[in-house]
Design a protein around this motif. Sequence first.
Motif, PDB file in Angstrom:
ATOM      1  N   GLY A 112       0.822  -1.196   0.000  1.00 33.16           N
ATOM      2  CA  GLY A 112       0.000   0.000   0.000  1.00 33.16           C
ATOM      3  C   GLY A 112       0.853   1.241   0.000  1.00 33.16           C
ATOM      4  O   GLY A 112       1.903   1.272   0.620  1.00 33.16           O
ATOM      5  N   SER A 113       0.397   2.257  -0.697  1.00 32.71           N
ATOM      6  CA  SER A 113       1.054   3.559  -0.764  1.00 32.71           C
ATOM      7  C   SER A 113       2.263   3.584  -1.703  1.00 32.71           C
ATOM      8  O   SER A 113       2.821   4.643  -1.954  1.00 32.71           O
ATOM      9  CB  SER A 113       1.442   3.989   0.650  1.00 32.71           C
TER      10      SER A 113
ATOM     11  N   SER B 263      -3.292  11.136   9.316  1.00 36.74           N
ATOM     12  CA  SER B 263      -2.962   9.984   8.492  1.00 36.74           C
ATOM     13  C   SER B 263      -1.817  10.255   7.518  1.00 36.74           C
ATOM     14  O   SER B 263      -1.407   9.379   6.771  1.00 36.74           O
ATOM     15  CB  SER B 263      -4.198   9.563   7.684  1.00 36.74           C
TER      16      SER B 263
ATOM     17  N   LEU C 271      -5.475   6.430   3.784  1.00 36.69           N
ATOM     18  CA  LEU C 271      -6.340   5.313   4.175  1.00 36.69           C
ATOM     19  C   LEU C 271      -7.064   4.750   2.961  1.00 36.69           C
ATOM     20  O   LEU C 271      -7.911   3.868   3.077  1.00 36.69           O
ATOM     21  CB  LEU C 271      -7.349   5.786   5.238  1.00 36.69           C
TER      22      LEU C 271
ATOM     23  N   CYS D 104     -13.460   1.861  -1.380  1.00 36.96           N
ATOM     24  CA  CYS D 104     -12.102   2.402  -1.284  1.00 36.96           C
ATOM     25  C   CYS D 104     -11.692   2.873  -2.669  1.00 36.96           C
ATOM     26  O   CYS D 104     -12.430   2.716  -3.634  1.00 36.96           O
ATOM     27  CB  CYS D 104     -11.138   1.336  -0.777  1.00 36.96           C
TER      28      CYS D 104
ATOM     29  N   GLU E 229      -6.418   1.572  -2.969  1.00 31.28           N
ATOM     30  CA  GLU E 229      -5.831   0.757  -1.916  1.00 31.28           C
ATOM     31  C   GLU E 229      -6.849   0.630  -0.783  1.00 31.28           C
ATOM     32  O   GLU E 229      -7.746   1.464  -0.654  1.00 31.28           O
ATOM     33  CB  GLU E 229      -4.522   1.348  -1.386  1.00 31.28           C
TER      34      GLU E 229
ATOM     35  N   VAL F  42      -7.350  -0.389   3.448  1.00 28.75           N
ATOM     36  CA  VAL F  42      -6.678  -0.565   4.737  1.00 28.75           C
ATOM     37  C   VAL F  42      -7.517  -1.468   5.633  1.00 28.75           C
ATOM     38  O   VAL F  42      -8.646  -1.137   5.983  1.00 28.75           O
ATOM     39  CB  VAL F  42      -6.470   0.794   5.442  1.00 28.75           C
TER      40      VAL F  42
ATOM     41  N   THR G 155      -7.235  -4.047   9.303  1.00 24.75           N
ATOM     42  CA  THR G 155      -6.368  -4.156  10.474  1.00 24.75           C
ATOM     43  C   THR G 155      -6.351  -5.610  10.916  1.00 24.75           C
ATOM     44  O   THR G 155      -7.212  -6.403  10.523  1.00 24.75           O
ATOM     45  CB  THR G 155      -6.834  -3.299  11.662  1.00 24.75           C
TER      46      THR G 155
ATOM     47  N   ALA H 255      -2.307  -1.796  11.221  1.00 23.70           N
ATOM     48  CA  ALA H 255      -2.776  -1.565   9.861  1.00 23.70           C
ATOM     49  C   ALA H 255      -2.157  -2.533   8.863  1.00 23.70           C
ATOM     50  O   ALA H 255      -0.985  -2.876   8.964  1.00 23.70           O
ATOM     51  CB  ALA H 255      -2.479  -0.136   9.434  1.00 23.70           C
TER      52      ALA H 255
ATOM     53  N   MET I 151      -2.147  -2.391   4.787  1.00 24.52           N
ATOM     54  CA  MET I 151      -2.593  -1.596   3.639  1.00 24.52           C
ATOM     55  C   MET I 151      -2.267  -2.299   2.334  1.00 24.52           C
ATOM     56  O   MET I 151      -1.119  -2.514   1.999  1.00 24.52           O
ATOM     57  CB  MET I 151      -1.950  -0.201   3.659  1.00 24.52           C
TER      58      MET I 151
END
Lengths: 442, 129, 480
Positions: C70-71, C165, C216, C374, C377, C379, C381, C418, C420
Amino acid sequence: MAKFTPHTENEVKEMLEVIGVKKVDDLFNDISKELRPKSFSLPSGKTEYEVKEIFETLANKNKNLILFAGAGYYDHFVPAAIDAITSRAEFYTAYTPYQPEASQGTLQAIFEYQTAISRLTGLPYSNASLYDGGTALYEAIAMAVRTNARQRILIDAGVNPIFVNIVKTYIINQSLNIEIIDLKDFHCDKETMKSKLDESISCIVVQNPNFFGFIDDYEELFKIAKEKNICCISVFNPVSLSILKTPGEMGADIAVAEGQSLGMDLCFGGPYLGILATTKDYLRKMPGRIVGKTIDKNGKECFVLTLQAREQHIKREKATSNICSNQALCALRAVVYLSLLGKNGFKNLGLLNLQKTEELKSKLKEIKAIEVIKGDTFNEFPIKIKQPINNIVNKMLEKNILAGVPASLFYKNMQDILIISVTEKRTDNELYRFVEELKKIV
Amino acid sequence: MNVKNGYYYTKEHEWAYISGNRAKVGITDYAQHKLGDITYVDVVQTGKVVKQFEVLTGVESVKAASDVYSPLSGKVIAFNSKLTDSPELINKSPYDEGYIAEIEISDNSEIKNLMDAENYKKYLEGLEK
Amino acid sequence: MNTIFSKSVVGRTGIEIEKTAKQVEDILDEKYKRQNDAELPEVSELDVIRHYTNLSRQNFSVDTHFYPLGSCTMKYNPKINEAVSRLSGFTSIHPITPYINYLLCQGALEVIYNLSYLLCEITGMKKITTQPYAGAHGELTGILLMAAYHKAKGNKKKYVIVPESAHGTNPASAAMGGYSIISIPVNNRGEMDIELFKEKISEEVAGIMMTVPSTLGVFESNILKIIEIVHKYDAIAYYDGANLNAILGKMRPGDVGFDVVHINLHKTFATPHGGGGPGSGVVGVSDRLCDFLPVPFVERNKDGRYFLDFSVKKSIGHVASFFGNFGVLLKAYAYIIMLGKEGLIDAAEKAVLNANYVLKKLKEYYYLPYDRTCMHEVVFTAKNQLKNGVHAMDVAKYLIDKGIHPPTVYFPLVVEEAIMIEPTETESKQTLDNFIDVMIEIAKLAETEPEKIKNAPSGTLISRPDETKAAREIKLTCDI
């Protein structure tokens, strides 16, 4: 048109059903009408061969010149083995090694890079690289300021002005003050520098060889500076450390360099490599990524990113720097380069640069209209000509020779100085032609 | 979480153990637990003058970095130099061997700004919610 | 230890270059020379090739494994991009060339000019500087532009606002620019809380840094209102382009009022990550900030010739030595012209489709803190797994055993444990289904045999390195 998205129509249908929407557009409902693009007029996509042709045409619009220009970025031989390794997908399509079990390759390569840099500079600790030489110099200065909380910085005018320009921009909003110490006969004016050393100075910055190519010894200057708790920063030329006294031997606290010479193509400005090495005292102030050795749960030796608490993803606004990416692939190029040349090859490379430079220097000394400025050099030196430098350079360009870097690009009062660099790549024939063509012009 | 009686506490999870006009300071069991294995403690210079709730030093763990705020105003008379080679003392013994520094208190009245053990316990319970 | 240094044999040489004359050693005075030769490896070229080739095989990479970080947007890096960036007409050009005679490198200048133009059209910004070498570098550049703007207007500004965030580079960059941070919590929809934002905005705020969609993975629906308020206080709105892949062709930061934007070419525009760099974080600006851009600029005159323009009125100076990571710019340029308008829009659509598919399939197994559509991506947990002592990190390690690079864990910090996941658009349904199956397996094992997950990975060369030891006993080279 090529898109690299593998979805078939059926698959898209299936996926939409699972998600519970009718069409892909529905997934973008959060972006209301008023937020949609006012314009998105891009050309249509092209095929791979169309793209290839476009680039070949563009590449051919750049002239292939015989390079006698340096200024911190040198035309060195780049062994084919480097590209062979860095074009391995496992290296170049990998991500930052945050998951050590999935990235021992990258981690170990960088550990080896850190070792090579440490041995090159004579300083015990290196980080995993920074963006380039100029930003590395800023980071070194920031390390000094963070350590002694002083605000004044003394920089010798012989330090690469391209680096200094970056530092000046970076500190615009910080309460730091830079003073440039003028040169004396194109060398560092050590006496004046010494006279300005006091408890308000955070660090001094010198470069060896300097921007004009001149070699000097800063050991005594550093000794005096350190007595006043001033951080000593040494900018170096990586290939020159094959034979020159190291920053460690001179007593530098931090050494930085532009690492492009270690196996990177000139490539019109990047990607390059910011090298930074330091002593134990400054270790925890070192920015950027660092790879450390440890053992795993079974006692096996392995590598991890370490000291990450300094980095922005933990300390956020209190981080040592905001840097996230390093230049991992370029650091890999550097360690492969140094390994390919090896202990003896690297020394020989240095001597070869020295030899060819001396050859050109002595030939140019025979030309009346040219003054080869006095001083010890490595692979770069300045000459003085009483005629307009730009004219001379442009005439040489007509012969496909980039004769050097006019100092006037960076120093206002040096309209008659040309800085020439000679590396191992300059053949006897090229040296001969350089002299002959120059003779015709002057 | 271990909370020691006779100690004073801050909201940022530091403690002070006062004897006369001196105080030993450190971080609480809660703090060391949250930080994880401590890997480094910034050296505090003797003679450093600190104000209540201002930064005294910094500690680092593998996953986090945290400022340590001084529970009281005063002058640093000693830094627990054992922490340089053994930062893990803070994890093992946060209230005794793992103390961070000793200060000479400049203003006794500031103690009223700290929590005693009972109140710190209550404070921690509130956080857990 | 099996390092390249350990393979040295005294006297062995690798690459041979010309021999030097004996007397060269005497050219320089002893006082200038190093006492001993640098202890570099003494190995053959084959040794080097074998050593590093084998090292490479210890890596996961996009070309070998599914990499849903993620990201980071680990999309496929098209090989044509690599090929064209290696043409010697580009690699052999000294960057000082256009300073001396710009006619000799028209091709290179044209690449920069054209890429800038295309990126302006993609983001709705007025002008682009290609100097920043990475996203964080772009952020710093944006902050410096922000500060220059305020200085020129005589504004006294102290703070930069970021959502809680935000990526760590945001506050770090703002601090480097001399600002203090005000952090605004995220609401239960995963968006920056606009009411709390309204409380904190003031005349002293220099600007705001936002990622859209947020880190997020959800869209910031109040963005227009937020920027309107920002501008009311004469503050600058900064767009962190890390998640640009989600909105290509769907929204342009310039249109909604952002004043400055950084674009991660190594994310959205498919240039390779290189094991941690080199990247490129080009920066685009609106009219308000054009006067402050770094120099030089690539411009085109009326004869169609490209040249360097130094005339930016109140330029902040230089943030890079020359034009940024040119080799990376080449790859991004190739990618954009190959995909074209439809290809870029398609990339965003398929990225969002893939992420929502994963969301739907995994939401009954993993806790979803923000239960809404979303973007590119999602998120989750490890909250549900935590009751059996299984953490997000354990989930990550088990995935490695199954030949999948883990998603990002422990970011963003606002979500505990998290996970992601950003599949990207270049992954097929089969790849996603395989990933989903493994994630479900993990969720089930977390209930029945949590030890299996806590002990992972077991099939890799090394497992669970002692990071504490690495930080306490610092060994950064073979020598220490």
